[in-house]
Design a protein around this motif. Structure first.
Motif, PDB file in Angstrom:
ATOM      1  N   ASP A  42       6.677  69.906  32.034  1.00  0.00           N
ATOM      2  CA  ASP A  42       5.817  69.604  30.880  1.00  0.00           C
ATOM      3  C   ASP A  42       6.223  68.245  30.287  1.00  0.00           C
ATOM      4  O   ASP A  42       5.392  67.334  30.125  1.00  0.00           O
ATOM      5  N   ALA A  43       7.512  68.104  29.993  1.00  0.00           N
ATOM      6  CA  ALA A  43       7.980  66.887  29.311  1.00  0.00           C
ATOM      7  C   ALA A  43       7.760  65.642  30.163  1.00  0.00           C
ATOM      8  O   ALA A  43       7.304  64.604  29.654  1.00  0.00           O
ATOM      9  N   TYR A  44       8.057  65.736  31.465  1.00  0.00           N
ATOM     10  CA  TYR A  44       7.983  64.509  32.276  1.00  0.00           C
ATOM     11  C   TYR A  44       6.592  64.234  32.830  1.00  0.00           C
ATOM     12  O   TYR A  44       6.310  63.104  33.235  1.00  0.00           O
ATOM     13  N   THR A  45       5.701  65.217  32.824  1.00  0.00           N
ATOM     14  CA  THR A  45       4.296  64.919  33.106  1.00  0.00           C
ATOM     15  C   THR A  45       3.763  64.043  31.971  1.00  0.00           C
ATOM     16  O   THR A  45       3.140  62.992  32.198  1.00  0.00           O
ATOM     17  N   GLN A  46       4.039  64.471  30.738  1.00  0.00           N
ATOM     18  CA  GLN A  46       3.582  63.683  29.580  1.00  0.00           C
ATOM     19  C   GLN A  46       4.256  62.314  29.562  1.00  0.00           C
ATOM     20  O   GLN A  46       3.615  61.291  29.315  1.00  0.00           O
ATOM     21  N   SER A  47       5.552  62.306  29.836  1.00  0.00           N
ATOM     22  CA  SER A  47       6.292  61.042  29.798  1.00  0.00           C
ATOM     23  C   SER A  47       5.753  60.062  30.845  1.00  0.00           C
ATOM     24  O   SER A  47       5.584  58.870  30.569  1.00  0.00           O
ATOM     25  N   CYS A  48       5.493  60.567  32.051  1.00  0.00           N
ATOM     26  CA  CYS A  48       4.962  59.683  33.105  1.00  0.00           C
ATOM     27  C   CYS A  48       3.624  59.077  32.678  1.00  0.00           C
ATOM     28  O   CYS A  48       3.397  57.878  32.840  1.00  0.00           O
ATOM     29  N   LEU A  49       2.728  59.919  32.132  1.00  0.00           N
ATOM     30  CA  LEU A  49       1.420  59.412  31.700  1.00  0.00           C
ATOM     31  C   LEU A  49       1.593  58.379  30.591  1.00  0.00           C
ATOM     32  O   LEU A  49       0.952  57.329  30.590  1.00  0.00           O
ATOM     33  N   GLU A  50       2.485  58.675  29.655  1.00  0.00           N
ATOM     34  CA  GLU A  50       2.675  57.765  28.521  1.00  0.00           C
ATOM     35  C   GLU A  50       3.404  56.485  28.923  1.00  0.00           C
ATOM     36  O   GLU A  50       3.387  55.509  28.179  1.00  0.00           O
ATOM     37  N   LYS A  51       4.024  56.496  30.080  1.00  0.00           N
ATOM     38  CA  LYS A  51       4.677  55.262  30.535  1.00  0.00           C
ATOM     39  C   LYS A  51       3.795  54.512  31.533  1.00  0.00           C
ATOM     40  O   LYS A  51       4.232  53.558  32.157  1.00  0.00           O
ATOM     41  N   GLY A  52       2.568  54.988  31.689  1.00  0.00           N
ATOM     42  CA  GLY A  52       1.595  54.232  32.471  1.00  0.00           C
ATOM     43  C   GLY A  52       1.490  54.621  33.932  1.00  0.00           C
ATOM     44  O   GLY A  52       0.872  53.911  34.711  1.00  0.00           O
ATOM     45  N   SER A  53       2.076  55.747  34.318  1.00  0.00           N
ATOM     46  CA  SER A  53       1.900  56.194  35.707  1.00  0.00           C
ATOM     47  C   SER A  53       0.586  56.950  35.827  1.00  0.00           C
ATOM     48  O   SER A  53       0.087  57.505  34.859  1.00  0.00           O
ATOM     49  N   ASN A  54       0.048  56.948  37.035  1.00  0.00           N
ATOM     50  CA  ASN A  54      -1.197  57.691  37.238  1.00  0.00           C
ATOM     51  C   ASN A  54      -0.939  58.892  38.132  1.00  0.00           C
ATOM     52  O   ASN A  54       0.165  59.072  38.662  1.00  0.00           O
ATOM     53  N   MET A  55      -1.974  59.713  38.311  1.00  0.00           N
ATOM     54  CA  MET A  55      -1.810  60.967  39.043  1.00  0.00           C
ATOM     55  C   MET A  55      -1.402  60.761  40.501  1.00  0.00           C
ATOM     56  O   MET A  55      -0.667  61.571  41.074  1.00  0.00           O
ATOM     57  N   ALA A  56      -1.893  59.666  41.104  1.00  0.00           N
ATOM     58  CA  ALA A  56      -1.540  59.408  42.507  1.00  0.00           C
ATOM     59  C   ALA A  56      -0.038  59.147  42.618  1.00  0.00           C
ATOM     60  O   ALA A  56       0.634  59.680  43.512  1.00  0.00           O
ATOM     61  N   GLU A  57       0.493  58.354  41.694  1.00  0.00           N
ATOM     62  CA  GLU A  57       1.931  58.058  41.723  1.00  0.00           C
ATOM     63  C   GLU A  57       2.746  59.320  41.429  1.00  0.00           C
ATOM     64  O   GLU A  57       3.777  59.573  42.070  1.00  0.00           O
TER      65      GLU A  57
END
Lengths: 317, 110
Positions: free
Chosen positions: B63-78
């Motif tokens: 949960d935490a790192y899905t949100q963190s990845c999105l908020e740091k500009g990563s996309n679903m493919a990455e």
């Protein structure tokens, strides 16, 4: 009120508790919202612009804006919408505003510039050295299309290439091309400088596109974006996230301290988000034709709970 | 208790410090330092954390790192590729132990 939104204090109260007074500095930017008509209906749009909207700035209001800009000398004039490209008389409006400011900005969704009929507008933008600030939420086509509509990535990329061909985004051309990235969902935007590095690298590698600056902004929970948050069950979580990320230091840099916004009908606002929320300049409804000069330093700024979006993290400047 | 894992419980993580504050402080200071921008960017570290979160199958971390990845500009493919990396190592770790199986079987077999 739900249990979660009950935990969020009104924005005005938080400012008071922190001992912050939000008033104007010198007002040197004029933002002009030319209307709600747009060829897209993006899910994050705070003013619910779209192809079905008929509200656009009339010629008389454009005259009033030009007269206001003539007697005020703004450092920058920022033309937004909707899609300003679709507003009748936009080319002449730009030509009349150009000598009145150091920096004339046109916010574009890129797709509205794509039509062949817009060739004249493209040439005028380059001739007048208008800064193009284009919406481009992600270098991931699935994220961009999810926010803005199917096929928008391809059209946007084609237009960015065209702008590059005209010299936009190229060093030494004097033609600035900036991108704006709003998150494609109920999450906060990335750090702007880190995001810019990644965007520049991705855009060059994937499409050979160059640009000057990336602005990374939080979505404001108003209009169509708020409806999407409600429908998707994300509203409480998003509002809480914005309020929890309140950064008192970000208040110093908010754009409403130096900007006045004119709506398509001439009504004045402290910013485009207050326009969407229907909160007029300093809480009093006035028309651009009535204002002899820009609002002065020290004048009060009207706020609402949507202001949390501009003070979350590093802020919205 | 109707579920061991509730999203809102993630916010209670810091309460572990109520019983052993010095240990918690050391841990959270270290944790913060690990995820700060360094030779790896904060975005890259969040992607690694997302992969590891899947490998250790921690719902809080996912949960935490899905949100963190999105908020740091990563996309679903990455993010999906990061999970595949975790999966490849996890699966590979099982498969590579077949070396032991083969060695033992070789020794025992005619």
């Amino acid at each position: 009120m739900t249990e979660v939104t009950d935990q969020i204090k009104p924005f005005e109260q938080v400012l008071k508790e922190q001992g912050i007074t939000l008033v104007r500095d010198h007002t040197h930017i004029l933002q002009v919202n030319t209307g709600l008509l747009c060829d897209l209906a993006c899910k994050h749009c705070h003013i619910e612009a779209g192809p079905h909207r008929i509200e656009v700035m009339a010629q008389e209001t454009m005259d009033d804006v030009v007269a206001f800009a003539s007697r005020s000398r703004f450092k920058a004039i920022d033309i937004t919408g909707g899609a300003p490209e679709l507003v009748p008389g936009i080319v002449s409006f730009l030509r009349r505003l150009r000598p009145l400011t150091d920096k004339l900005i046109l916010r574009s969704n890129l797709t509205a510039l794509s039509d062949q009929q817009q060739d004249e507008l493209l040439a005028v933008l380059a001739e007048l050295k208008v800064v193009v600030v284009a919406s481009f939420p992600s270098t991931s086509p699935s994220q961009t299309d999810a926010q803005r509509g199917k096929g928008v990535t391809d059209k946007s990329v084609a237009m960015l290439k065209r702008l590059n061909e005209l010299g936009y985004g190229k060093e030494g051309s004097g033609l600035d091309l900036d991108l704006v990235a709003n998150p494609a969902g109920a999450f906060l935007p990335p750090d702007q400088s880190a995001a810019e590095r990644k965007f520049k690298s991705d855009a060059e590698r994937k499409w050979g596109i160059v640009f000057n600056t990336l602005f990374s902004f939080a979505n404001v929970p108003l209009g169509r974006f708020r409806s999407w948050l409600e429908k998707s069950g994300n509203l409480d979580g998003y509002l809480l996230k914005l309020a929890s990320a309140f950064n008192p230091c970000a208040v110093d840099g908010v754009m409403c301290k130096s900007l006045v916004s004119v709506g398509w009908d001439g009504t004045l606002y402290d910013c485009d988000f207050n326009l969407a929320a229907g909160i007029p300049l300093a809480g009093q409804r006035r028309n651009v034709s009535e204002l002899l000069e820009p609002p002065g330093a020290g004048e009060v700024i009207a706020v609402g709970d949507h202001c949390y979006a501009c003070t979350a993290g590093s802020g919205f400047t | 208790m109707d579920s061991y894992y509730k999203p809102e419980d993630l916010g209670k993580f810091a309460e572990i410090g109520e019983e052993a504050p010095e240990l918690a402080e050391k841990f959270f200071d270290y944790y913060g330092a690990v995820f700060a921008e360094g030779e790896l960017t904060a975005r890259e570290k969040a992607l690694i954390a997302l992969g590891v979160a899947h490998a250790v199958q921690c719902p809080y971390c996912i949960d935490a790192y899905t949100q963190s990845c999105l908020e740091k500009g990563s996309n679903m493919a990455e993010m999906t590729e990061a999970v595949h990396v975790a999966n490849a190592i996890r699966g590979g770790a099982a498969l590579v132990h077949s070396v032991q199986m083969r060695k033992i079987a070789d020794k025992l077999s005619m």
